[in-house]
Design an enzyme around this catalytic site. Structure first.
Site, mmCIF file in Angstrom:
data_model
loop_
_atom_site.group_PDB
_atom_site.id
_atom_site.type_symbol
_atom_site.label_atom_id
_atom_site.label_comp_id
_atom_site.label_asym_id
_atom_site.label_seq_id
_atom_site.Cartn_x
_atom_site.Cartn_y
_atom_site.Cartn_z
ATOM 1 N N ASN A 155 0.794 -1.216 0.000
ATOM 2 C CA ASN A 155 0.000 0.000 0.000
ATOM 3 C C ASN A 155 0.835 1.278 0.000
ATOM 4 O O ASN A 155 0.357 2.317 -0.437
ATOM 5 C CB ASN A 155 -0.924 0.001 1.225
ATOM 6 C CG ASN A 155 -1.621 1.319 1.394
ATOM 7 O OD1 ASN A 155 -2.496 1.684 0.621
ATOM 8 N ND2 ASN A 155 -1.204 2.076 2.399
ATOM 9 N N TYR A 168 3.149 9.731 -10.900
ATOM 10 C CA TYR A 168 2.169 8.885 -10.206
ATOM 11 C C TYR A 168 1.435 7.992 -11.197
ATOM 12 O O TYR A 168 1.280 6.795 -10.966
ATOM 13 C CB TYR A 168 1.191 9.768 -9.431
ATOM 14 C CG TYR A 168 0.210 9.002 -8.582
ATOM 15 C CD1 TYR A 168 0.616 8.422 -7.387
ATOM 16 C CD2 TYR A 168 -1.122 8.853 -8.971
ATOM 17 C CE1 TYR A 168 -0.281 7.721 -6.596
ATOM 18 C CE2 TYR A 168 -2.022 8.155 -8.188
ATOM 19 C CZ TYR A 168 -1.596 7.589 -7.006
ATOM 20 O OH TYR A 168 -2.473 6.891 -6.218
ATOM 21 N N LYS A 227 1.686 3.943 -11.017
ATOM 22 C CA LYS A 227 0.499 3.119 -10.775
ATOM 23 C C LYS A 227 0.156 2.268 -11.996
ATOM 24 O O LYS A 227 -0.355 1.152 -11.852
ATOM 25 C CB LYS A 227 -0.688 3.991 -10.347
ATOM 26 C CG LYS A 227 -0.509 4.589 -8.948
ATOM 27 C CD LYS A 227 -0.306 3.517 -7.891
ATOM 28 C CE LYS A 227 -0.213 4.095 -6.494
ATOM 29 N NZ LYS A 227 -0.148 3.054 -5.455
#
Length: 179
Positions: free
Chosen positions: A88, A152, A156
């Site tokens: 996470n 980002y 991801k």
């Protein structure tokens, strides 16, 4: 309900947000959880409501491979097995490819993508043994672009596709991998 009684779980980024909520859910349902994060005080705050026998707190940076190997080994040593890994931990640096600094790019890639790789690789032998699971926290940003979020989005997207590759490679070993 004690759905995770006798299960050992590692949660990275466990000091706040999704990681904190995930760790608390596993703990409330009987799991033994290694809380991993960069801020000890946040991890201690999460752990304080649970039995010390149920929690291992590890201050670590998932972008540093040796620290990842240490918390995986420490979890196995403390609890005797590993059943679930929740990747996470993540960071965000805003900017497009023209304005984003190299340091910010590398920080996002190292935490959001390398950390998933390091933890998954380190935990995989234990998860094969327990027929365990990996949950990678990705994002809708991993399937498309956002304004000013180049690093980002790239990280991801990497997590999403790494998850697919690991699921294909390790499903035959009895390890379930999802994002």
């Amino acid at each position: 309900m004690q759905r995770f009684h006798d299960k050992v779980i590692i949660v990275t980024g466990a000091g706040s947000g999704i990681g904190k909520a995930t760790a608390e859910r596993f703990l409330s349902e009987g799991g033994q959880v290694t809380l991993v994060g960069r801020t000890m005080s946040k991890l201690e705050e999460v752990a304080k409501r649970y039995s010390p026998d149920q929690v291992l707190i590890v201050e670590a940076d998932v972008s540093i491979e040796a620290e990842v190997a240490a918390f995986v080994a420490g979890t196995k040593e403390r609890f005797g097995r590993i059943d679930i890994l929740v990747n996470n931990a993540g960071v965000v640096s805003e900017g497009d490819v023209e304005t984003l600094s190299t340091d910010d790019w590398r920080k996002v890639m190292a935490t959001d993508l390398d950390g998933v790789f390091f933890a998954s690789r380190s935990a995989m032998p234990h998860l094969k043994s327990s027929k365990g699971s990996i949950v990678n926290v990705s994002s809708v940003s991993g399937t498309g672009g956002d304004w000013g979020m180049a690093a980002y989005n790239a990280a991801k997207g990497g997590v999403t596709n790494l998850t697919r590759a690991m699921a294909m490679d390790h499903g035959k070993d009895g390890v379930r991998i999802n994002a």
